[in-house]
Write a protein that holds these residues in place. Structure first.
Motif, PDB file in Angstrom:
ATOM      1  N   ARG A 171       7.385  -4.548   1.264  1.00 57.01           N
ATOM      2  CA  ARG A 171       8.802  -4.172   1.351  1.00 57.01           C
ATOM      3  C   ARG A 171       9.698  -5.315   0.896  1.00 57.01           C
ATOM      4  O   ARG A 171      10.672  -5.096   0.167  1.00 57.01           O
ATOM      5  CB  ARG A 171       9.149  -3.796   2.790  1.00 57.01           C
ATOM      6  CG  ARG A 171       8.438  -2.572   3.323  1.00 57.01           C
ATOM      7  CD  ARG A 171       8.779  -2.393   4.791  1.00 57.01           C
ATOM      8  NE  ARG A 171       7.944  -1.393   5.427  1.00 57.01           N
ATOM      9  CZ  ARG A 171       7.742  -1.313   6.730  1.00 57.01           C
ATOM     10  NH1 ARG A 171       8.309  -2.200   7.534  1.00 57.01           N
ATOM     11  NH2 ARG A 171       6.977  -0.368   7.239  1.00 57.01           N
ATOM     12  N   LEU A 172       9.360  -6.530   1.332  1.00 57.76           N
ATOM     13  CA  LEU A 172      10.147  -7.682   0.920  1.00 57.76           C
ATOM     14  C   LEU A 172      10.061  -7.881  -0.592  1.00 57.76           C
ATOM     15  O   LEU A 172      11.068  -8.197  -1.249  1.00 57.76           O
ATOM     16  CB  LEU A 172       9.659  -8.942   1.651  1.00 57.76           C
ATOM     17  CG  LEU A 172      10.412 -10.241   1.342  1.00 57.76           C
ATOM     18  CD1 LEU A 172      11.891 -10.121   1.696  1.00 57.76           C
ATOM     19  CD2 LEU A 172       9.778 -11.409   2.103  1.00 57.76           C
ATOM     20  N   LEU A 211       9.709 -13.830  -3.938  1.00 61.43           N
ATOM     21  CA  LEU A 211       8.761 -12.853  -4.489  1.00 61.43           C
ATOM     22  C   LEU A 211       7.366 -13.455  -4.594  1.00 61.43           C
ATOM     23  O   LEU A 211       6.371 -12.808  -4.215  1.00 61.43           O
ATOM     24  CB  LEU A 211       9.253 -12.381  -5.862  1.00 61.43           C
ATOM     25  CG  LEU A 211       8.314 -11.435  -6.616  1.00 61.43           C
ATOM     26  CD1 LEU A 211       8.147 -10.117  -5.856  1.00 61.43           C
ATOM     27  CD2 LEU A 211       8.836 -11.162  -8.028  1.00 61.43           C
ATOM     28  N   LEU A 212       7.272 -14.674  -5.096  1.00 56.70           N
ATOM     29  CA  LEU A 212       5.966 -15.325  -5.219  1.00 56.70           C
ATOM     30  C   LEU A 212       5.325 -15.564  -3.853  1.00 56.70           C
ATOM     31  O   LEU A 212       4.100 -15.482  -3.707  1.00 56.70           O
ATOM     32  CB  LEU A 212       6.114 -16.648  -5.968  1.00 56.70           C
ATOM     33  CG  LEU A 212       6.560 -16.545  -7.437  1.00 56.70           C
ATOM     34  CD1 LEU A 212       6.773 -17.937  -8.020  1.00 56.70           C
ATOM     35  CD2 LEU A 212       5.535 -15.765  -8.259  1.00 56.70           C
ATOM     36  N   THR A 216       2.396 -10.532  -3.689  1.00 54.04           N
ATOM     37  CA  THR A 216       2.159  -9.139  -4.104  1.00 54.04           C
ATOM     38  C   THR A 216       1.932  -9.153  -5.608  1.00 54.04           C
ATOM     39  O   THR A 216       2.881  -9.221  -6.385  1.00 54.04           O
ATOM     40  CB  THR A 216       3.358  -8.251  -3.751  1.00 54.04           C
ATOM     41  OG1 THR A 216       4.560  -8.871  -4.233  1.00 54.04           O
ATOM     42  CG2 THR A 216       3.476  -8.061  -2.258  1.00 54.04           C
ATOM     43  N   ARG A 217       0.687  -9.073  -5.992  1.00 51.95           N
ATOM     44  CA  ARG A 217       0.317  -9.289  -7.384  1.00 51.95           C
ATOM     45  C   ARG A 217       0.895  -8.238  -8.321  1.00 51.95           C
ATOM     46  O   ARG A 217       1.520  -8.569  -9.336  1.00 51.95           O
ATOM     47  CB  ARG A 217      -1.214  -9.317  -7.488  1.00 51.95           C
ATOM     48  CG  ARG A 217      -1.853 -10.449  -6.709  1.00 51.95           C
ATOM     49  CD  ARG A 217      -3.316 -10.228  -6.447  1.00 51.95           C
ATOM     50  NE  ARG A 217      -3.566  -9.086  -5.577  1.00 51.95           N
ATOM     51  CZ  ARG A 217      -4.722  -8.837  -4.972  1.00 51.95           C
ATOM     52  NH1 ARG A 217      -5.741  -9.669  -5.138  1.00 51.95           N
ATOM     53  NH2 ARG A 217      -4.875  -7.789  -4.201  1.00 51.95           N
ATOM     54  N   ARG A 267      -7.533 -12.409  -3.498  1.00 49.82           N
ATOM     55  CA  ARG A 267      -7.130 -13.045  -2.247  1.00 49.82           C
ATOM     56  C   ARG A 267      -8.254 -12.925  -1.240  1.00 49.82           C
ATOM     57  O   ARG A 267      -8.993 -11.935  -1.212  1.00 49.82           O
ATOM     58  CB  ARG A 267      -5.878 -12.359  -1.664  1.00 49.82           C
ATOM     59  CG  ARG A 267      -4.609 -12.602  -2.400  1.00 49.82           C
ATOM     60  CD  ARG A 267      -3.441 -12.125  -1.550  1.00 49.82           C
ATOM     61  NE  ARG A 267      -3.606 -10.753  -1.108  1.00 49.82           N
ATOM     62  CZ  ARG A 267      -3.031  -9.713  -1.699  1.00 49.82           C
ATOM     63  NH1 ARG A 267      -2.244  -9.886  -2.732  1.00 49.82           N
ATOM     64  NH2 ARG A 267      -3.234  -8.490  -1.237  1.00 49.82           N
ATOM     65  N   GLU A 268      -8.352 -13.912  -0.397  1.00 44.32           N
ATOM     66  CA  GLU A 268      -9.340 -13.853   0.677  1.00 44.32           C
ATOM     67  C   GLU A 268      -8.984 -12.694   1.601  1.00 44.32           C
ATOM     68  O   GLU A 268      -7.851 -12.539   2.037  1.00 44.32           O
ATOM     69  CB  GLU A 268      -9.345 -15.157   1.461  1.00 44.32           C
ATOM     70  CG  GLU A 268     -10.476 -15.249   2.482  1.00 44.32           C
ATOM     71  CD  GLU A 268     -10.464 -16.584   3.202  1.00 44.32           C
ATOM     72  OE1 GLU A 268     -11.291 -16.748   4.123  1.00 44.32           O
ATOM     73  OE2 GLU A 268      -9.645 -17.449   2.853  1.00 44.32           O
ATOM     74  N   GLY A 269      -9.961 -11.842   1.864  1.00 44.29           N
ATOM     75  CA  GLY A 269      -9.715 -10.704   2.724  1.00 44.29           C
ATOM     76  C   GLY A 269      -9.346  -9.434   1.986  1.00 44.29           C
ATOM     77  O   GLY A 269      -9.212  -8.380   2.587  1.00 44.29           O
ATOM     78  N   SER A 270      -9.158  -9.520   0.647  1.00 46.07           N
ATOM     79  CA  SER A 270      -8.843  -8.333  -0.140  1.00 46.07           C
ATOM     80  C   SER A 270     -10.011  -8.007  -1.046  1.00 46.07           C
ATOM     81  O   SER A 270     -10.886  -8.824  -1.290  1.00 46.07           O
ATOM     82  CB  SER A 270      -7.570  -8.548  -0.971  1.00 46.07           C
ATOM     83  OG  SER A 270      -7.792  -9.527  -1.972  1.00 46.07           O
TER      84      SER A 270
END
Length: 437
Positions: A171-172, A211-212, A216-217, A267-270
């Motif tokens: 959302r952000l 944003l970075l 959120t890729r 990402r770790e966990g994804s």
């Protein structure tokens, strides 16, 4: 006499601009309240929805005459497609698996649509500028929240991701990403978010850093694509060739180094192979859509026991894709109506450039719709913002083509100039008549 009239017109112009800015700000804040962190009733953001509804009713009552005067915008392209979608969503309560939820969520869509139509006469420039300012404040508040309450400002996951005041990193990213796009659109059109250039540039830096920080890729890539499209549409032909060559070179570089890039993005966990579980949701939803192909399962029904079997201990809030979610809840009829609105939003008002701020944001939510849901599901912040912007573009489309942009200064100056020219002609005619007699 003429000096007095000019002062009166300038005062009226200043008051109108202040009123437009304030109104735009209230609408944007009301839209943000739909998704910011706040008290909950159960698992849903019911308290936030109640505040949004109260503010929306206040804004409508404040301009009840405009509600009636601007109703014609509902039947202008492409707003009429969204109007049809909202009617279909409301009608889906008749066959929905959870009719009460369908009625509530579709009713909120209607409320937001009426709000957008009622304030469609706000000049697009003011709406765009105020949105970029509010997005900057959201970014700043998110970093301040990180200092004060870090446990709430960061995702409680193995990877550090900022979610700030919006309560979720996606959302952000949507809010600040749209802010970056609007900032660029304003600058390309010759305007600034803030009057001070240094402050204006710092606002852009803050939005980009925020944003970075969300990591959120996909959304970050989509922001870059839309910014590139905005610049490409406005730059000189020679620079367009440079941009095309640059894009070709970038695509070639990504193709050659694809494996290394994917390892950096992971990402770790994804899980990139399943797009963090999205492919499982898409497969499950697509398997159920044919059973209710035309009408769907009812608006707002995705987050329900209908989809509980997709995962063993998790119910997906939505399909993580605009068109799959729309087809699941409102069938192919709803998905087509929604697609017509979004596609129309890219071109409405192009003749007089009234959509120069709308189409980039529409393109952004369409791209984000491939990995998430902005339209096609429950009411959200950007649903309201985009609908207002498209309604403004549709309303402004009736302005003369000679007016490059329907902002308050151009319109009011044109009216003032017309009235002054008329008075001068009248004086000249009276003088000629007096001499003739």
């Amino acid at each position: 006499m003429k000096v007095t009239m000019a002062r009166r017109d300038r005062t009226r112009q200043t008051l109108a601009e202040r009123n437009w800015r304030l109104t735009a700000r209230i609408i944007i804040v009301a839209a943000l309240l739909l998704e910011v962190q706040g008290p909950r009733f159960g698992a849903d953001l019911r308290f936030n929805v109640a505040i949004f509804a109260a503010l929306a009713y206040f804004l409508l009552l404040h301009r009840i005459r405009s509600v009636i005067r601007n109703l014609h915008v509902t039947f202008k392209w492409p707003v009429i497609a969204l109007f049809g979608y909202c009617i279909w969503a409301l009608g889906s309560a008749g066959w929905s698996a959870i009719p009460g939820e369908s009625m509530l969520q579709a009713g909120l869509l209607f409320l937001a649509l009426v709000l957008a139509v009622s304030y469609a006469d706000i000049p697009p420039l003011h709406m765009a500028r105020e949105y970029a300012r509010v997005a900057t404040l959201v970014a700043g508040a998110s970093w301040l929240m990180l200092l004060l309450t870090p446990s709430l400002a960061v995702v409680p996951d193995v990877t550090w991701r900022l979610n700030g005041v919006m309560g979720h990193e996606q959302r952000l990213a949507l809010v600040v990403g749209a802010g970056i796009i609007v900032w660029v659109s304003l600058r390309v059109a010759g305007h600034q978010v803030f009057t001070n250039t240094a402050r204006d540039n710092l606002a852009l830096i803050l939005l980009i850093v925020t944003l970075l920080a969300t990591q959120t890729r996909a959304n970050t890539v989509f922001v870059a694509i839309v910014v590139g499209a905005v610049l490409y549409a406005r730059v000189h032909a020679a620079f367009k060739v440079v941009l095309i060559i640059g894009v070709i070179g970038l695509v070639a570089w990504v193709t050659i180094n694809f494996t290394s890039i994917m390892s950096l993005l992971d990402r770790e966990g994804s899980n990139l192979e399943t797009l963090t579980g999205r492919t499982s949701i898409w497969q499950g939803a697509l398997g159920m859509i044919p059973d209710r192909f035309w009408q769907g399962y009812g608006f707002g029904s995705f987050f329900s026991p209908l989809t509980a079997h997709f995962f063993s201990s998790y119910v997906a809030p939505h399909a993580h894709n605009t068109w799959i979610n729309a087809a699941f809840e409102t069938g192919v009829i709803g998905a087509v109506l929604l697609s017509l609105f979004l596609l129309g939003g890219l071109f409405a008002g192009r003749a007089n450039r009234s959509n120069r701020y709308a189409w980039p944001v529409v393109l952004f939510v369409m791209l984000c719709g491939t990995m998430g849901v902005v339209f096609g599901g429950k009411l959200s912040t950007l649903w309201v913002i985009v609908t207002v912007m498209v309604a403004q573009a549709a309303w402004s489309a009736k302005a003369p083509r000679t007016v490059p942009e329907a902002d308050s200064r151009d319109l009011l100056t044109a009216r003032t100039g017309t009235s002054l020219q008329g008075s001068r002609r009248g004086n000249q005619e009276r003088r000629r008549t007096g001499r003739g007699n």
